[in-house]
Design a protein around this motif. Structure first.
Motif, PDB file in Angstrom:
ATOM      1  N   ILE A 136     -18.899  23.285  22.897  1.00 22.57           N
ATOM      2  CA  ILE A 136     -18.790  23.513  21.452  1.00 22.57           C
ATOM      3  C   ILE A 136     -17.418  24.072  21.107  1.00 22.57           C
ATOM      4  CG2 ILE A 136     -19.652  24.919  19.527  1.00 22.57           C
ATOM      5  CD1 ILE A 136     -21.495  22.619  20.164  1.00 22.57           C
ATOM      6  N   LYS A 137     -16.939  25.057  21.882  1.00 22.59           N
ATOM      7  CA  LYS A 137     -15.610  25.653  21.632  1.00 22.59           C
ATOM      8  C   LYS A 137     -14.507  24.619  21.781  1.00 22.59           C
ATOM      9  CE  LYS A 137     -16.831  30.345  23.131  1.00 22.59           C
ATOM     10  NZ  LYS A 137     -16.666  31.365  24.199  1.00 22.59           N
ATOM     11  N   LEU A 138     -14.657  23.735  22.796  1.00 17.98           N
ATOM     12  CA  LEU A 138     -13.637  22.705  23.021  1.00 17.98           C
ATOM     13  C   LEU A 138     -13.605  21.714  21.857  1.00 17.98           C
ATOM     14  CD1 LEU A 138     -11.562  21.702  25.153  1.00 17.98           C
ATOM     15  CD2 LEU A 138     -13.363  20.202  26.025  1.00 17.98           C
ATOM     16  N   LEU A 139     -14.767  21.304  21.373  1.00 12.35           N
ATOM     17  CA  LEU A 139     -14.830  20.390  20.225  1.00 12.35           C
ATOM     18  C   LEU A 139     -14.263  21.045  18.971  1.00 12.35           C
ATOM     19  CD1 LEU A 139     -18.394  18.826  20.781  1.00 12.35           C
ATOM     20  CD2 LEU A 139     -16.188  17.691  21.115  1.00 12.35           C
ATOM     21  N   GLN A 140     -14.518  22.354  18.806  1.00  8.67           N
ATOM     22  CA  GLN A 140     -13.969  23.082  17.659  1.00  8.67           C
ATOM     23  C   GLN A 140     -12.447  23.207  17.760  1.00  8.67           C
ATOM     24  OE1 GLN A 140     -16.216  26.716  17.921  1.00  8.67           O
ATOM     25  NE2 GLN A 140     -17.807  26.012  16.486  1.00  8.67           N
ATOM     26  N   LYS A 147     -16.087  25.223  12.536  1.00  2.00           N
ATOM     27  CA  LYS A 147     -16.203  26.538  13.193  1.00  2.00           C
ATOM     28  C   LYS A 147     -17.604  27.140  13.020  1.00  2.00           C
ATOM     29  CE  LYS A 147     -11.837  26.918  14.476  1.00  2.00           C
ATOM     30  NZ  LYS A 147     -11.449  26.968  15.901  1.00  2.00           N
ATOM     31  N   HIS A 148     -18.350  26.649  12.009  1.00  3.73           N
ATOM     32  CA  HIS A 148     -19.672  27.202  11.738  1.00  3.73           C
ATOM     33  C   HIS A 148     -20.747  26.658  12.675  1.00  3.73           C
ATOM     34  CE1 HIS A 148     -19.470  23.374   9.629  1.00  3.73           C
ATOM     35  NE2 HIS A 148     -20.809  23.341   9.623  1.00  3.73           N
ATOM     36  N   ILE A 149     -20.405  25.657  13.463  1.00  2.47           N
ATOM     37  CA  ILE A 149     -21.381  25.029  14.367  1.00  2.47           C
ATOM     38  C   ILE A 149     -21.394  25.755  15.710  1.00  2.47           C
ATOM     39  CG2 ILE A 149     -21.915  22.909  15.669  1.00  2.47           C
ATOM     40  CD1 ILE A 149     -20.851  21.343  13.255  1.00  2.47           C
ATOM     41  N   ASN A 150     -22.603  26.128  16.166  1.00  7.35           N
ATOM     42  CA  ASN A 150     -22.700  26.936  17.381  1.00  7.35           C
ATOM     43  C   ASN A 150     -23.594  26.330  18.476  1.00  7.35           C
ATOM     44  OD1 ASN A 150     -21.142  29.242  16.341  1.00  7.35           O
ATOM     45  ND2 ASN A 150     -22.859  29.472  14.904  1.00  7.35           N
ATOM     46  N   PHE A 152     -25.464  22.313  20.192  1.00  5.11           N
ATOM     47  CA  PHE A 152     -25.535  20.854  20.158  1.00  5.11           C
ATOM     48  C   PHE A 152     -26.422  20.378  19.011  1.00  5.11           C
ATOM     49  CE2 PHE A 152     -24.656  20.412  25.003  1.00  5.11           C
ATOM     50  CZ  PHE A 152     -23.283  20.453  24.755  1.00  5.11           C
ATOM     51  N   LYS A 153     -27.507  21.116  18.760  1.00  2.00           N
ATOM     52  CA  LYS A 153     -28.442  20.715  17.717  1.00  2.00           C
ATOM     53  C   LYS A 153     -27.765  20.745  16.347  1.00  2.00           C
ATOM     54  CE  LYS A 153     -33.269  21.147  16.553  1.00  2.00           C
ATOM     55  NZ  LYS A 153     -34.550  21.779  16.873  1.00  2.00           N
ATOM     56  N   GLU A 154     -26.947  21.798  16.122  1.00  2.00           N
ATOM     57  CA  GLU A 154     -26.230  21.885  14.852  1.00  2.00           C
ATOM     58  C   GLU A 154     -25.169  20.788  14.750  1.00  2.00           C
ATOM     59  OE1 GLU A 154     -24.672  25.806  14.384  1.00  2.00           O
ATOM     60  OE2 GLU A 154     -26.644  26.763  14.369  1.00  2.00           O
ATOM     61  N   ALA A 155     -24.544  20.441  15.896  1.00  2.00           N
ATOM     62  CA  ALA A 155     -23.548  19.364  15.907  1.00  2.00           C
ATOM     63  C   ALA A 155     -24.211  18.031  15.581  1.00  2.00           C
ATOM     64  CB  ALA A 155     -22.869  19.294  17.272  1.00  2.00           C
ATOM     65  N   GLU A 156     -25.391  17.803  16.162  1.00  2.00           N
ATOM     66  CA  GLU A 156     -26.134  16.580  15.888  1.00  2.00           C
ATOM     67  C   GLU A 156     -26.490  16.480  14.419  1.00  2.00           C
ATOM     68  OE1 GLU A 156     -30.403  14.520  17.153  1.00  2.00           O
ATOM     69  OE2 GLU A 156     -29.657  16.236  18.280  1.00  2.00           O
ATOM     70  N   SER A 157     -26.938  17.583  13.847  1.00  2.00           N
ATOM     71  CA  SER A 157     -27.312  17.617  12.434  1.00  2.00           C
ATOM     72  C   SER A 157     -26.103  17.329  11.545  1.00  2.00           C
ATOM     73  CB  SER A 157     -27.904  18.990  12.093  1.00  2.00           C
ATOM     74  OG  SER A 157     -28.210  19.076  10.725  1.00  2.00           O
ATOM     75  N   SER A 158     -24.928  17.833  11.954  1.00  2.00           N
ATOM     76  CA  SER A 158     -23.704  17.614  11.180  1.00  2.00           C
ATOM     77  C   SER A 158     -23.321  16.136  11.152  1.00  2.00           C
ATOM     78  CB  SER A 158     -22.564  18.441  11.775  1.00  2.00           C
ATOM     79  OG  SER A 158     -21.347  18.185  11.109  1.00  2.00           O
ATOM     80  N   PHE A 159     -23.421  15.478  12.327  1.00  2.00           N
ATOM     81  CA  PHE A 159     -23.092  14.056  12.384  1.00  2.00           C
ATOM     82  C   PHE A 159     -24.105  13.219  11.611  1.00  2.00           C
ATOM     83  CE2 PHE A 159     -20.592  15.252  16.237  1.00  2.00           C
ATOM     84  CZ  PHE A 159     -19.368  14.726  15.822  1.00  2.00           C
ATOM     85  N   GLU A 160     -25.377  13.635  11.616  1.00  2.00           N
ATOM     86  CA  GLU A 160     -26.405  12.907  10.866  1.00  2.00           C
ATOM     87  C   GLU A 160     -26.098  12.936   9.374  1.00  2.00           C
ATOM     88  OE1 GLU A 160     -30.169  14.566  11.868  1.00  2.00           O
ATOM     89  OE2 GLU A 160     -30.389  13.373  13.715  1.00  2.00           O
ATOM     90  N   LYS A 161     -25.584  14.095   8.873  1.00  2.59           N
ATOM     91  CA  LYS A 161     -25.267  14.217   7.448  1.00  2.59           C
ATOM     92  C   LYS A 161     -24.164  13.235   7.044  1.00  2.59           C
ATOM     93  CE  LYS A 161     -26.668  19.043   6.859  1.00  2.59           C
ATOM     94  NZ  LYS A 161     -26.214  20.433   6.643  1.00  2.59           N
TER      95      LYS A 161
END
Length: 428
Positions: A136-140, A147-150, A152-161
Motif C-alpha cells: 500500500i505504501k509503495l502504491l501511494q 493517501k487515505h487508502i490503508n 487492499f480492500k479499500e484499494a479495490e473499492s477505489s478502483f470499483e468507483k
C-alpha cells in the motif's frame, strides 16, 4: 461387432449411395483442414460432415451466398474499426489522467535505481507480516492510490468507483456503455460471418458431392436413414441458414440444430415462405468414424465384413520376406487371394486415377513375383486383387484391359482390379 456397425453395414451393402459416399477417401468424406505450406504442411480430418442444399451446378446460389458474406464482412470490418477508434482516445485520456504521472515516476526509478528497486519489491513480497501495508505504501509513493487508502480492500473499492457508470465518469458513462454493446454486437456478427465462411468454403458439402448413380433425393434419403439409425448424429457446431430469395440480411444466422436431414427441406423463410439455403454440420458415430480414419479407410474394413459374412477366415497385414506386407490374405477351396487395398481421392481426373492404378498394379505384380518363390505359395493357385474405392466400373474395365494388354506375363494377367461391388463369392 457393435450394434452400430451392424446397422451401418446393413445400409452399406444394400444402398449404392451409401457405398459411393463412404468409399470416398477420408479427406473427401470428412471436413479436412490443412495448415502450413510445402514440406511443413499438416493435414487432419475432423469428425464433421456438412450437408447443404446448394447443389452442384447451381452456381448462382453459391455465388449469392459468397458475395453477400464478403460484402457484409467489409461492413463489419469498417464498423469494428470505428468502435476501436472511438474508444482509443477515451482509454488514453483515462489512463493519462489517472496513471500517467505514476507510470512515468515508476519508469524513471526503474532506470535510475534498477536493482535496488527490484530488491525492495522482493523484500516487501517476502515479508508476509507487513506485506499488505508495505505494498500500500509503495502504491501511494508512486500515486497509484490515494493517501487515505490503508488496505487492499479499500484499494479495490477505489478502483470499483472508477468503473461505476456515471455522467461525470470519462471512461464509463451512458455513451461509452452504448458504444461498447454495439461493439459486442458487431463482434458477434463477425463470428457468425466467419462461421458461415468456414461452412461454405469447406472441402466437402456432402449433398452435392454426387456420383453418377446418385441424385439429390437419394442422398438426402440416405442421410435420413443414417440419422434414424444413429450412425449420423447432430453436431455441437453451429448450422447456418439464409434466405437467398429475400434482400441481404433479411433472414440469416447461426443456429443449434438437431434435425433429421430429410426434414431440412421443410425449413422455410418466415418472410417469403421459400426454401432456405442451409449448411448443417453432422458427425459420425464414433464406431464408424474410427473405421473411416483408418489407413485404408472403410475399404479394407468392408472387405473384412464381407468375408466374415461368408465365414471365410483371413489374415490382415501379414508380412513376408521382411518388407512385403499384404493388406489381406484369405483362402477359398479353389484359390489363395492376396489383396492390396487402395483408397484414392475420387474427385480428380481419370488420368490421375489411372496413373495411381498403374503404380500400385506394378508394385503388386513385383510382390507376387517374389512371394510365389516361397514354399507356402509354390504351385498354389494365387489370385492377386487390387481392391480400389473407385465406383466407376467402366474405368476399372478399361484400365484392366490396358494393363493386361501391355503386360503379357502370367502374373500381370492374373491380377484383377476391382471395387467392392465387383467382389463376388460363389453363393452370391
Amino acid at each position: 461387432m457393435s450394434k452400430i456397425k451392424k446397422k451401418f453395414y446393413h445400409h452399406f451393402w444394400h444402398n449404392p449411395s451409401c457405398q459411393n459416399l463412404f468409399l470416398l477417401s477420408k479427406e473427401e468424406l470428412l471436413e479436412t483442414k490443412t495448415f502450413g505450406t510445402g514440406k511443413n504442411t499438416f493435414t487432419f480430418s475432423t469428425n464433421r460432415i456438412i450437408i447443404s442444399n446448394v447443389q452442384e451446378g447451381n452456381d448462382d446460389v453459391m455465388e449469392t451466398v459468397k458475395s453477400r458474406s464478403e460484402i457484409y464482412n467489409i461492413d463489419l470490418d469498417s464498423s469494428i474499426g470505428e468502435k476501436i477508434e472511438y474508444f482509443k482516445p477515451i482509454l488514453e485520456q483515462f489512463f493519462d489522467s489517472r496513471f500517467k504521472k505514476s507510470l512515468d515516476k515508476l519508469s524513471n526509478d526503474v532506470e535510475k535505481k534498477g536493482w535496488k528497486l527490484f530488491m525492495k519489491v522482493v523484500k516487501i513480497l517476502i515479508n508476509e507480516d507487513s506485506r499488505e501495508s508495505n505494498i500500500i505504501k509503495l502504491l501511494q509513493q508512486y500515486g497509484f492510490i490515494g493517501k487515505h487508502i490503508n488496505s487492499f480492500k479499500e484499494a479495490e473499492s477505489s478502483f470499483e468507483k472508477m468503473l461505476i457508470p456515471s455522467k461525470g465518469n470519462e471512461l464509463i458513462n451512458e455513451k461509452t456503455i452504448s458504444t461498447f454493446f454495439e461493439g459486442i454486437k458487431f463482434i458477434k456478427e463477425y463470428y457468425v460471418n466467419s462461421s458461415y465462411k468456414n461452412l461454405y468454403n469447406t472441402n466437402q458439402i456432402l449433398v452435392n458431392t454426387l456420383n453418377s448413380e446418385d441424385n439429390f433425393t437419394s442422398r438426402v434419403e440416405l442421410f435420413g436413414k443414417l440419422y434414424d439409425a444413429k450412425i449420423l448424429e447432430p453436431s455441437a457446431d453451429d448450422a447456418f441458414m439464409e434466405c437467398t430469395h429475400c434482400d441481404p440480411l433479411t433472414y440469416r444466422g447461426v443456429f443449434q440444430l438437431r434435425l433429421n436431414p430429410k426434414k431440412l427441406k421443410s425449413l422455410k423463410c418466415p418472410v417469403c415462405a421459400k426454401e432456405l439455403t442451409y449448411f448443417v454440420p453432422y458427425e459420425l458415430h464414433e464406431d464408424i468414424y474410427s473405421i473411416v480414419r483408418e489407413k485404408d479407410g472403410l475399404l479394407l474394413n468392408a472387405l473384412c465384413n464381407k468375408l466374415d459374412t461368408h465365414k471365410i477366415k483371413y489374415q490382415l497385414n501379414p508380412t513376408f520376406l521382411k518388407n512385403i506386407e499384404i493388406d489381406c490374405l484369405f483362402k477359398t477351396e479353389e484359390s489363395i487371394f492376396i489383396v492390396e487395398a487402395k483408397m484414392y481421392k475420387i474427385n480428380t481426373s481419370k488420368a490421375k486415377l489411372k496413373s495411381k492404378i498403374r503404380k500400385h498394379f506394378g508394385k503388386l505384380v513385383k510382390d507376387i513375383t517374389r512371394l510365389i518363390e516361397l514354399e507356402q505359395f509354390k504351385n498354389q493357385p494365387i489370385k492377386p486383387i487390387l481392391l480400389l474405392n473407385i465406383p466407376d466400373k467402366e474405368l476399372l474395365t478399361e484400365v484392366n484391359h490396358e494393363l493386361k494388354t501391355k503386360n503379357r506375363d502370367a502374373i500381370s494377367r492374373q491380377v484383377n482390379i476391382i471395387n467392392l461391388s465387383l467382389l463376388k463369392f460363389k453363393e452370391e
